[in-house]
Structures are given as C-alpha cells and as structure tokens.
Design an enzyme around this catalytic site. Structure first.
Site, PDB file in Angstrom:
ATOM      1  N   HIS A   1       2.176   3.950  12.967  1.00 23.72           N
ATOM      2  CA  HIS A   1       0.992   4.817  12.864  1.00 23.72           C
ATOM      3  C   HIS A   1       1.142   6.096  13.683  1.00 23.72           C
ATOM      4  O   HIS A   1       0.173   6.587  14.255  1.00 23.72           O
ATOM      5  CB  HIS A   1      -0.291   4.056  13.253  1.00 23.72           C
ATOM      6  CG  HIS A   1      -0.742   3.143  12.150  1.00 23.72           C
ATOM      7  ND1 HIS A   1      -1.951   2.484  12.165  1.00 23.72           N
ATOM      8  CD2 HIS A   1      -0.136   2.774  10.989  1.00 23.72           C
ATOM      9  CE1 HIS A   1      -2.068   1.760  11.049  1.00 23.72           C
ATOM     10  NE2 HIS A   1      -0.975   1.914  10.338  1.00 23.72           N
TER      11      HIS A   1
ATOM     12  N   GLU B   1      -5.358   1.688   1.940  1.00 26.59           N
ATOM     13  CA  GLU B   1      -5.251   0.468   2.738  1.00 26.59           C
ATOM     14  C   GLU B   1      -5.557   0.749   4.195  1.00 26.59           C
ATOM     15  O   GLU B   1      -6.222  -0.017   4.863  1.00 26.59           O
ATOM     16  CB  GLU B   1      -3.827  -0.117   2.620  1.00 26.59           C
ATOM     17  CG  GLU B   1      -3.649  -1.480   3.295  1.00 26.59           C
ATOM     18  CD  GLU B   1      -3.109  -1.413   4.717  1.00 26.59           C
ATOM     19  OE1 GLU B   1      -2.898  -2.481   5.305  1.00 26.59           O
ATOM     20  OE2 GLU B   1      -2.903  -0.304   5.258  1.00 26.59           O
TER      21      GLU B   1
ATOM     22  N   ASP C   1       4.357  -5.019   3.136  1.00 30.08           N
ATOM     23  CA  ASP C   1       3.804  -3.950   3.958  1.00 30.08           C
ATOM     24  C   ASP C   1       4.629  -3.874   5.240  1.00 30.08           C
ATOM     25  O   ASP C   1       4.466  -4.704   6.124  1.00 30.08           O
ATOM     26  CB  ASP C   1       2.333  -4.264   4.251  1.00 30.08           C
ATOM     27  CG  ASP C   1       1.648  -3.138   5.016  1.00 30.08           C
ATOM     28  OD1 ASP C   1       2.304  -2.136   5.314  1.00 30.08           O
ATOM     29  OD2 ASP C   1       0.447  -3.287   5.302  1.00 30.08           O
TER      30      ASP C   1
ATOM     31  N   HIS D   1       0.824  -1.211   0.000  1.00 27.83           N
ATOM     32  CA  HIS D   1       0.000   0.000   0.000  1.00 27.83           C
ATOM     33  C   HIS D   1       0.853   1.254   0.000  1.00 27.83           C
ATOM     34  O   HIS D   1       1.907   1.317   0.636  1.00 27.83           O
ATOM     35  CB  HIS D   1      -1.015   0.003   1.144  1.00 27.83           C
ATOM     36  CG  HIS D   1      -0.466   0.204   2.521  1.00 27.83           C
ATOM     37  ND1 HIS D   1      -0.310   1.442   3.083  1.00 27.83           N
ATOM     38  CD2 HIS D   1      -0.061  -0.673   3.464  1.00 27.83           C
ATOM     39  CE1 HIS D   1       0.156   1.309   4.315  1.00 27.83           C
ATOM     40  NE2 HIS D   1       0.328   0.038   4.571  1.00 27.83           N
TER      41      HIS D   1
HETATM   42 ZN   LIG Z   1       0.776  -0.891   6.285  1.00 24.73          ZN
END
Ligand SMILES: [Zn+2]
Length: 500
Positions: A446, A317, A346, A273
């Site tokens: 994240h 994604e 990923d 992604h």
């Molecule tokens: Zn990812």
C-alpha cells in the site's frame, strides 16, 4: 509455440474424454500439466509491465475512481477479447464524496410524539444518502438488555432479516460485526431507513459521528445512542427519519469473462482485484494476481474444459471489497449455487514471500472458522501442487481482507494463494521459504514503491503455475466439492456468524 501445443492438447484431450468416464478420467491431470507448461512467469511479467505503464501515465495510481483504473480495465478486457472471450463489464458503485447539509431528524410520530436531539442523541451515519421517510420501526435480532460484554450479531446475517417487512425502518444494535455488513443486509432486506444504536455496555452507550467508510445501502441512516434504540425497541413505534446530505456515487466496472466451453451449471470462478490503492501503482497488490489470472485465461482460451471457468477482475476492493460484494449481491440463489468454487489471488509475488494458502479447513485454528464445505479440498489441492514441487506452504486465515469474503459469506467454498502483505515474516517461515525474518513480506504494501521492482520473480513464476494447476484441475474435476443447496449455505452462514 502456443498454438501448436493447444492444437495438440485439443486433439489429445477429446479422444481421451470419449474413452474414459468423465467422473474418473485423468483429464484433469493431463490438462493441468499442459496448462502449467503453457503459463509462464515472463508472460505474467509483461502484463505487470503494462499495468506499471498505465499507472505511470495516470498519476502513479490505478485506484478506484481514477483514470488508471479504467485504463487497467480496458487493458484486461482488451486482452481477454483478443483471446476470444466474451467480456462483461459490470458497473459497481462507490462513494465519491459526501457532505451533510443540515442536521438530521429523528422523531417518534406514533403512538405518541417525541423528538430526539440531532448531533447529540443521534448523528447522520456517513455516507447516508439524503432521504425523508416515516415508517414503522422493526428491531432486528436485538439483545436487550445487552450482555455484559459485546455479543450482539444484530443484522450481521441475511437470515436476521427473514421476518423483516420491506418498507419499514430497520432498528439495529451495534455488536461484533462490521457496521457495513449490517447496513448492507438491511438495504438488501428492503429497509426504507436504518437506525443503528450503540450496544449498551459501559463505554458503548453514546452516539457520535461515524463513517462506515463504504457504500452499502441507498437509504437514509443514523447512528443513535443506546437510550434511543432501547426506547424505540419497545412496542411498534412509527418514526420520521430524515437525513439532509449530498452523496456523490462513482462507478467502476468489474471485468468478467467466461470460457466458451464447459457446463454453465458448474462454474469454477477465479478472481482477484484489479484496483490499486490511491498512493501507488499496486503492482504486487494486486497487479500480480490480476496479471496471473489474465495469463491463465489467455493460455486456456481454446481448451474444451468440462466445467465453465469464469474469470473476475474486481473493482474497488481496496475501498471495501465493493466489486466482489456487489457482484455476489447481484446473483440469485440459483446463480450462486452454480458457482462450485471461488479461487482468490490477491498478492502472489511479495518480495519477502511465503506461500500462504487460505486455511479452508481451519487446521491452524486461528481467527475465522473453516470456509464453507469444499474449502478444505481447495486448500488441499493447492498444497498438493506445491508438494509436487517439494515446496512448503503455510496457512493464512480467512480474515475477510480480500474478495473471497462475499463468497464465503453466502456459502460458496473458497481458497487461494497469498504471499503476504504488511505482516512480519517469522524465523520459521524464513527457514521454510528463505527471505528475511523480522521484516514484512511486502515492505511496499500500500505504498508508492509497490512498483514492478517490488515483484519477486520466483514467487510469481511458481504461483502462476499453481494458479494454472488448480484452475485446470477444477475445470475438469469437482469431485470432493459438495453440491451446494440452500441448507449447506445456511449452515456455513451460521459458522461465519458464530466466529464474528
Ligand atoms: Zn489486495
């Protein structure tokens, strides 16, 4: 330097191809060694620096729906075109905003009239589009009365809708798979509206406001309590279902490029992604996979491969695997059957990394079952590469958290590398890979600190070579990967279902 070696390989590879039967040839090995030599961590790093600059210039993010995503798309597409690829931009949709304007309507109109109480017996199911339909209700794989503990797989599989009459309102029971999956399958089966009702066990009877969190179907939908669903499951009632909302859809593009050479009937697909989360630049997640795939694509652009190699950079994604999901949904069965393997990358350069390979054969016996037939071979081939460097690997479950999900759901074998996210590195893994036990593989997962400083150069370098090696081998050799038929696809779908 690059061009000279490519010219050499081309000159070398063609006579070898003529000299040995393709099925038994060592071309995969020859090509793998050359491509691994060509692919360089420092080149991958240049792409990562470009993605970091793109984030810096666009408010620190490359998330779905932001200019940072479009700039990332343009960067990748531009590099691929420059390398000689024909690039396809596939638009995909996601929810930009959703507001409810007035309470929904759910009323039986035949065989007799009965109205249900909005925001009590049932609620609009976010992000339902506005719609007003009157149609016959059709139950989908319901278990009534419900079992003592949750077991319903109502609507979880495309095959649940085999007998579904398009244009009817799908009546679906809450159960063991994600709401988004049920909604998507109902939408694909041609439902004109969707009623999902609570499963029926104690604590699972009421209706309440719910957000699927993802865009999956463009028909009105509500979430109802068990009593409503149980009642509508009897006979063949006709109902009116109305949702009054304003749904604004956004569009981003998947970037897809294909090798000029290779048999289009045997496609090796390599994907990761391209979008980040909103709060950060996403350089490890998943600039690392994207940049690695881009480097491999650039280095092999002129190789006369045997099988078609298709590179995918997925949009959206992080908000529900939307790019890969809508891509797979857009393919006919015949097109799906041509994709012999899907390799997913990923997060391949986590700072406190472990070399994790998707557990294609389920040898770890954790979580989801084995991948579709062929997945075990993908895992083994990747493991062989690390083995050749005397590097260890461990398994990681097909937990559905990345873009292989939509592929294995339709029976396409998958595999790939993952160096770890928010999970904690074990003492055993620290002994195998170095790094620090008791800390996350990626403490910046994240977060805003997932910058170029969050990349482990060793993992990036090794994994780039692993991606090159496996791509090259499958580009010439799909022995051991069973040809797919509708029957094998159905078998693997059953396996996925029994585990959910
Ligand atoms: Zn990812």
């Amino acid at each position: 330097m690059r061009r000279i070696i490519i010219a050499l390989v081309t000159a070398l590879a063609l006579p070898v191809a003529m000299a040995v039967p393709a099925s038994a040839g060592p071309l995969d090995d020859v090509f793998a060694k050359l491509l691994v030599k060509q692919v360089k961590g420092e080149n991958v790093r240049k792409h990562l620096e470009a993605l970091q600059s793109i984030a810096n210039a666009n408010g620190g993010t490359r998330a779905a729906g932001t200019p940072g995503y479009n700039a990332s798309r343009d960067y990748v597409a531009g590099k691929l075109r420059k390398a000689g690829y024909k690039v396809t931009l596939q638009p995909i949709n996601f929810v930009q905003s959703w507001t409810e304007n007035s309470p929904p309507t759910l009323a039986r109109t035949a065989p007799d009239a009965k109205s249900y109480a909005p925001n009590e017996d049932f609620y609009s199911f976010e992000p339902s589009p506005a719609g007003d339909v009157t149609a016959q209700v059709q139950g989908v794989d319901l278990i009534l009365p419900p079992t003592p503990t949750p077991t319903s797989t109502s609507g979880c599989e495309e095959s649940d809708f085999a007998g579904f009459v398009a244009g009817r309102i799908a009546l679906i029971q809450r159960g063991t798979c994600a709401f988004a999956q049920k909604i998507r399958n109902a939408g694909r089966a041609g439902a004109s509206g969707i009623i999902v009702f609570n499963e029926g066990q104690p604590g699972r009877t009421e209706a309440y406001p719910l957000d699927i969190g993802e865009w999956r179907a463009n028909v009105p939908m509500v979430f109802a309590d068990f009593a409503v669903g149980n009642e509508l499951a009897t006979g063949t009632p006709t109902v009116r279902l109305k949702v009054d909302s304003t749904l604004v859809l956004g569009t981003n593009d998947n970037v897809i490029a294909e090798s000029r050479f290779g048999d289009p009937g045997n496609v090796v697909m390599i994907g990761g992604h391209l979008d980040s989360v909103t709060v950060g630049p996403g350089i490890n997640d998943n600039g690392s996979g994207s940049a690695t795939i881009l480097e491999v694509a650039e280095e092999m652009a002129h190789f006369p491969v045997k099988n078609k190699v298709r590179f995918a950079f997925w949009a959206a994604e992080e908000i529900g695997l939307l790019g890969s999901d809508q891509y797979v949904a857009s393919l006919s069965q015949a097109q799906r059957d041509k994709i012999r393997v899907y390799l997913n990358f990923d997060m391949v350069a986590s700072p406190n990394y472990a070399y994790k390979l998707y557990d294609g054969d389920n040898s770890d016996n954790q979580g989801s079952p084995a991948g579709p037939p062929g997945s075990a071979q993908i895992e083994r081939q990747l493991a062989d590469f690390y083995g050749s460097r005397h590097l260890p690997t461990v398994g990681t479950d097909f937990d559905g958290r990345s873009d292989y999900g939509p592929f294995i759901a339709v029976g396409i074998p998958a595999g790939g590398i993952f160096t770890g996210a928010e999970g904690i590195k074990t003492a055993e893994e620290a002994a195998l890979f170095g790094g620090v036990a008791g800390l996350p593989y990626d403490a910046c997962y994240h977060q805003a600190c997932d910058t170029i400083a969050n990349i482990n150069a060793t993992a990036l370098d090794v994994d780039a070579d692993a991606v090159a090696d496996s791509t090259a081998r499958f580009a010439f050799n799909l022995r051991g990967i069973p040809p797919r038929t509708a029957a094998t696809a159905a078998r693997s779908a059953v396996a996925v279902q029994s585990a959910s």
